[in-house]
Design an enzyme around this catalytic site. Structure first.
Site, short mmCIF file in Angstrom:
data_model
loop_
_atom_site.label_atom_id
_atom_site.label_comp_id
_atom_site.label_asym_id
_atom_site.label_seq_id
_atom_site.Cartn_x
_atom_site.Cartn_y
_atom_site.Cartn_z
N HIS A 38 33.64 41.80 38.13
CA HIS A 38 33.28 42.56 39.33
C HIS A 38 33.78 44.01 39.22
O HIS A 38 34.70 44.43 39.93
CB HIS A 38 33.90 41.86 40.54
N GLU B 187 28.12 44.89 37.76
CA GLU B 187 28.93 43.73 37.45
C GLU B 187 28.20 42.78 36.52
O GLU B 187 27.15 42.25 36.86
CB GLU B 187 29.30 43.01 38.75
#
Length: 321
Positions: A189, A295
């Site tokens: 992330h 991500e």
């Protein structure tokens, strides 16, 4: 790793030895820091094995970290590179992960630092490029009883962070140590630091199908570069596969390039003003102007891991210019 007060001074000043990466455990054994001789650095919290800083050789920060995030292990970190496992987003009902918190438990678990390794390769300029790899481990045996009760599979995770000259690689190996198969999702992330979100585009997603989570999870196809004019939350599956770079372009210039290994999906996220204002750990409130999440992951569906099998996924981020 541990400073020895009676260490012979000659060890740190032996003639002819090349400069080495410096690795230290600081803040009461809560954080691992590595610095290359060329000046690049990285910082990883053992809480979540979360990368919270990555600086280039000039000391310029490449990751965005909320000024209001907690670094004491009381809450998942807002910013850097949180590690999502074994579920992305809110867990679906009637699934083995349904009792877990959003994004799973890897980002809120205490990891073990397993050690470092360094390597040297000849650069195109004739010198040597040094890199340092930091390994972290988390297993079902080290989970707290509460988490074990929510997801009771036996597993082992090895997370590696490799700092190079102008690059950062993060990779995760998941091993199923259970007698049953289990489903998993993985996401790296990454919060990239940028100057101005309105001057940023993302290249490499043209022609890709995606789920638009801002528009009732409708399935769409990306026709051109991704531009940002409001809240953006999309899950892409790029047509070029993991090895085709996804680039963050700012003012017409590529500033980051992301290449994936065995991670087919790419999440693109920016909360914009209204959502940023509603998040208690997001600061400054106009910080959305200076960040974009691109991500790498495997999240459009599930990877089923059979007993004894392993899943490995990675991303390599290269600084351009």
């Amino acid at each position: 790793m541990v400073d020895r007060p009676n260490k012979p001074s000659a060890l740190s000043a032996t003639p002819g030895l090349p400069a080495q990466a410096q690795v230290n455990i600081t803040h009461g054994s809560q954080k691992v820091t590595a610095v290359l001789p060329t000046g690049e650095s990285v910082e990883i919290l053992l809480y979540g094995a979360t990368v919270i800083s990555w600086k280039d050789k000039k000391g310029a920060e490449k990751l965005w970290l909320s000024e209001a995030t907690k670094l004491d292990g009381s809450k998942a970190v807002r910013g850097g590179i949180p590690l999502v496992f074994p579920v992305f987003g809110p867990p679906p009902p009637n699934h083995a992960t349904s009792k877990l918190p959003q994004h799973g438990f890897a980002r809120t678990s205490r990891w073990e630092f397993l050690g470092k390794s360094t390597s040297e390769s000849e650069s195109s300029e004739g010198g040597a490029d040094l890199s340092v790899k930091l390994d972290f481990g988390l297993s079902s045996a080290s989970l707290d009883p509460q988490t074990k009760a929510l997801w009771g599979y036996a597993f082992n995770l090895i997370y590696s962070v490799t700092l190079g000259t102008g690059s950062l690689t993060t990779s995760l190996v998941v091993t199923n140590d259970d007698e049953r198969p289990f489903d998993l999702q993985v996401l790296l992330h990454t919060y990239f630091r940028i100057d101005d979100i309105t001057a940023v585009t993302v290249k490499g997603l043209e022609g890709a199908s995606y789920v638009d989570k801002v528009d009732a999870k409708k399935e769409k196809t990306q026709s051109a570069e991704v531009k940002f004019v409001g809240e953006t939350d999309r899950v892409y599956t790029p047509v070029g596969g993991p090895s085709a770079p996804v680039e963050i372009v700012q003012g017409g210039k590529t500033v980051f390039s992301v290449v994936r290994d065995n991670l087919n999906d790419v999440v693109v996220w920016n909360p914009w003003s209204e959502k940023a204002a509603a998040m208690g750990d997001f600061a400054p409130k106009d910080g959305y102007k200076n960040m974009v999440c691109v991500e790498a992951g495997s999240v459009r569906g599930w990877q089923t891991l059979e007993p004894g099998d392993a899943f490995e996924g990675a991303q390599t981020i290269t600084i351009s210019g």
